[in-house]
Scaffold this active site. Structure first.
Site, PDB file in Angstrom:
ATOM      1  N   LEU A   1       0.859  -1.190   0.000  1.00 24.51           N
ATOM      2  CA  LEU A   1       0.000   0.000   0.000  1.00 24.51           C
ATOM      3  C   LEU A   1       0.892   1.235   0.000  1.00 24.51           C
ATOM      4  O   LEU A   1       1.806   1.345   0.817  1.00 24.51           O
ATOM      5  CB  LEU A   1      -0.918  -0.011   1.215  1.00 24.51           C
ATOM      6  CG  LEU A   1      -1.951   1.122   1.315  1.00 24.51           C
ATOM      7  CD1 LEU A   1      -3.213   0.639   2.030  1.00 24.51           C
ATOM      8  CD2 LEU A   1      -1.398   2.342   2.054  1.00 24.51           C
TER       9      LEU A   1
ATOM     10  N   GLY B   1       0.166   8.742  -1.510  1.00 22.30           N
ATOM     11  CA  GLY B   1       0.802   9.670  -2.446  1.00 22.30           C
ATOM     12  C   GLY B   1       1.215   8.960  -3.714  1.00 22.30           C
ATOM     13  O   GLY B   1       2.211   9.324  -4.347  1.00 22.30           O
TER      14      GLY B   1
ATOM     15  N   SER C   1      -0.218   8.665  -6.756  1.00 25.65           N
ATOM     16  CA  SER C   1      -0.757   9.041  -8.062  1.00 25.65           C
ATOM     17  C   SER C   1       0.224   9.815  -8.933  1.00 25.65           C
ATOM     18  O   SER C   1      -0.028  10.007 -10.124  1.00 25.65           O
ATOM     19  CB  SER C   1      -2.040   9.867  -7.884  1.00 25.65           C
ATOM     20  OG  SER C   1      -1.748  11.107  -7.245  1.00 25.65           O
TER      21      SER C   1
ATOM     22  N   ARG D   1      -5.676  11.613  -3.150  1.00 24.27           N
ATOM     23  CA  ARG D   1      -6.952  12.317  -3.007  1.00 24.27           C
ATOM     24  C   ARG D   1      -7.850  12.184  -4.225  1.00 24.27           C
ATOM     25  O   ARG D   1      -9.068  12.097  -4.109  1.00 24.27           O
ATOM     26  CB  ARG D   1      -6.706  13.808  -2.737  1.00 24.27           C
ATOM     27  CG  ARG D   1      -6.098  14.122  -1.405  1.00 24.27           C
ATOM     28  CD  ARG D   1      -5.851  15.620  -1.278  1.00 24.27           C
ATOM     29  NE  ARG D   1      -4.920  16.104  -2.286  1.00 24.27           N
ATOM     30  CZ  ARG D   1      -4.670  17.375  -2.540  1.00 24.27           C
ATOM     31  NH1 ARG D   1      -5.311  18.318  -1.850  1.00 24.27           N
ATOM     32  NH2 ARG D   1      -3.790  17.736  -3.444  1.00 24.27           N
TER      33      ARG D   1
ATOM     34  N   TYR E   1       8.070  23.582   6.361  1.00 27.11           N
ATOM     35  CA  TYR E   1       8.191  22.195   5.904  1.00 27.11           C
ATOM     36  C   TYR E   1       9.061  21.323   6.806  1.00 27.11           C
ATOM     37  O   TYR E   1       8.688  20.207   7.181  1.00 27.11           O
ATOM     38  CB  TYR E   1       8.780  22.236   4.489  1.00 27.11           C
ATOM     39  CG  TYR E   1       9.091  20.926   3.837  1.00 27.11           C
ATOM     40  CD1 TYR E   1       8.079  20.090   3.374  1.00 27.11           C
ATOM     41  CD2 TYR E   1      10.414  20.539   3.610  1.00 27.11           C
ATOM     42  CE1 TYR E   1       8.371  18.899   2.727  1.00 27.11           C
ATOM     43  CE2 TYR E   1      10.714  19.356   2.966  1.00 27.11           C
ATOM     44  CZ  TYR E   1       9.692  18.534   2.522  1.00 27.11           C
ATOM     45  OH  TYR E   1       9.994  17.357   1.879  1.00 27.11           O
TER      46      TYR E   1
ATOM     47  N   LYS F   1       9.027  17.156   8.816  1.00 18.99           N
ATOM     48  CA  LYS F   1       9.918  16.073   8.390  1.00 18.99           C
ATOM     49  C   LYS F   1      10.854  15.650   9.521  1.00 18.99           C
ATOM     50  O   LYS F   1      11.177  14.464   9.658  1.00 18.99           O
ATOM     51  CB  LYS F   1      10.708  16.513   7.160  1.00 18.99           C
ATOM     52  CG  LYS F   1       9.835  16.752   5.927  1.00 18.99           C
ATOM     53  CD  LYS F   1       9.107  15.477   5.515  1.00 18.99           C
ATOM     54  CE  LYS F   1       8.369  15.624   4.202  1.00 18.99           C
ATOM     55  NZ  LYS F   1       7.731  14.363   3.762  1.00 18.99           N
TER      56      LYS F   1
ATOM     57  N   ILE G   1      13.608  16.114  -5.916  1.00 21.09           N
ATOM     58  CA  ILE G   1      12.995  15.198  -6.875  1.00 21.09           C
ATOM     59  C   ILE G   1      12.352  16.028  -7.982  1.00 21.09           C
ATOM     60  O   ILE G   1      11.527  16.908  -7.708  1.00 21.09           O
ATOM     61  CB  ILE G   1      11.930  14.315  -6.205  1.00 21.09           C
ATOM     62  CG1 ILE G   1      12.490  13.614  -4.965  1.00 21.09           C
ATOM     63  CG2 ILE G   1      11.394  13.285  -7.202  1.00 21.09           C
ATOM     64  CD1 ILE G   1      11.448  12.809  -4.198  1.00 21.09           C
TER      65      ILE G   1
END
Length: 328
Positions: free
Chosen positions: A17, A20, A22, A45, A174, A178, A209
């Site tokens: 599983l 994120g 998609s 989503r 951010y 993390k 990325i």
């Protein structure tokens, strides 16, 4: 961990599983694990994006017996994970997924005094609580008294960021989310030892990325942040996914995906699990010397930027939404 050869996370015949899943790294992970023989459940989503993503994941399959499914969910919603795991288990012939990999995340960089506190809360909801909720739900299922005790482990994989190893100006909204994942992973990696079931926790630390999320992030990122990370390695989602999977197959706890991440990891291990005690200890000694040169360089660039541009409030401010860098 990492001292002996052999694949420590085989996926053929297993169900994975991925949140994120998609686009970006999550989609690349799904495609590459599908090519290794895994059945895949994608979570994101957007149902429309999931349907398109699942086509490419199914096309990568190694064996006709593999199965593919998607579940639409917002990882920032409180208590989203337990019903999601229940639905995934029902689809998977009443068996929990063998591997859960949390890739969902968001990034909308700003200087701390220029952001609204809602931004920090939103990053925490998606990046930290999204993974924490999923970790809580799947560990409850894997570690309940009636859960089977097997020789082959289940794997919980959290995706954080290289900024959780060392952060720079611009990542105030951010970085805390993390870094918090680091603390959660270090705690859970020890807590699972209390149970008879065989569960492994891993943390992946990608850097830059070249994904759709990065494109959105660049639109709102402060200029000083771009300057400081200009020489950082940039990798495609496929490259990051491949490096991450390789680290997991090696049995690594902290999985870094390029040379910069390796150096950053070695500089902050503290009491965290080592991938290899000998290599990591020697590397940490080397990195301690490198910081003598690296930190003055970074701080010099920050001071030079201040002298050239003056007070940050003097420049034109971009008005950005909270979802600027969300990857799913």
């Amino acid at each position: 961990m990492g001292l002996f050869s052999g694949n420590k996370m085989p996926v053929a015949g297993k169900t994975v599983l991925i949140t994120g899943g998609s686009e970006g790294m999550g989609l690349s992970v799904a495609q590459q694990l599908s090519a290794k023989g895994a059945s895949i459940i994608l979570v994101s989503r957007s149902t429309a994006k999931l349907e398109e993503a699942l086509k490419t994941v199914r096309a990568s399959a190694k064996d006709p017996s593999q199965r593919f499914h998607h579940i639409a969910a917002d990882v920032s919603s409180p208590s989203y994970a337990a019903p999601l795991i229940a639905a995934a288990t029902a689809w998977n012939n009443n068996q929990t997924p063998d591997i859960v990999w949390c890739c969902a995340g968001t990034s909308a960089p700003q200087l701390f005094t220029e952001m609204e506190m809602d931004s920090l809360r939103h990053h925490m909801d998606v990046n930290f609580y999204g993974t924490a909720e999923m970790s809580h739900a799947i560990l409850r299922a894997w570690l309940e008294p009636s859960a089977p005790v097997t020789l082959e482990p289940k794997h919980l994989v959290m995706t954080t960021s290289a900024v959780a190893l060392y952060t720079i100006p611009g990542y105030a909204p951010y970085a805390p989310s993390k870094w918090a994942l680091r603390g959660l992973a270090d705690t859970l990696s020890q807590e699972v030892m209390l149970y008879p079931q065989n569960v492994k926790v891993h943390v992946v630390y990608p850097g830059t990325i070249l994904s759709p999320g990065f494109v959105r992030e660049e639109q709102v990122k402060p200029e000083i942040t771009k300057i400081l990370e200009a020489s950082d390695p940039r990798q495609t989602p496929d490259q990051v996914a491949a490096a991450s999977i390789k680290g997991l197959e090696n049995g690594d706890y902290f999985v870094t995906v390029n040379w910069l991440g390796d150096l950053m990891r070695l500089g902050m291990l503290g009491g965290s699990f080592r991938n290899n005690w000998v290599v990591d200890t020697l590397g940490a000694w080397l990195v301690a010397i490198l910081w003598i040169f690296v930190q003055p360089d970074l701080h010099g660039k920050i001071r030079a930027y201040r002298k050239k541009h003056g007070h940050p409030s003097a420049r034109t401010k971009d008005h950005v939404g909270l979802d600027g860098g969300r990857s799913n």
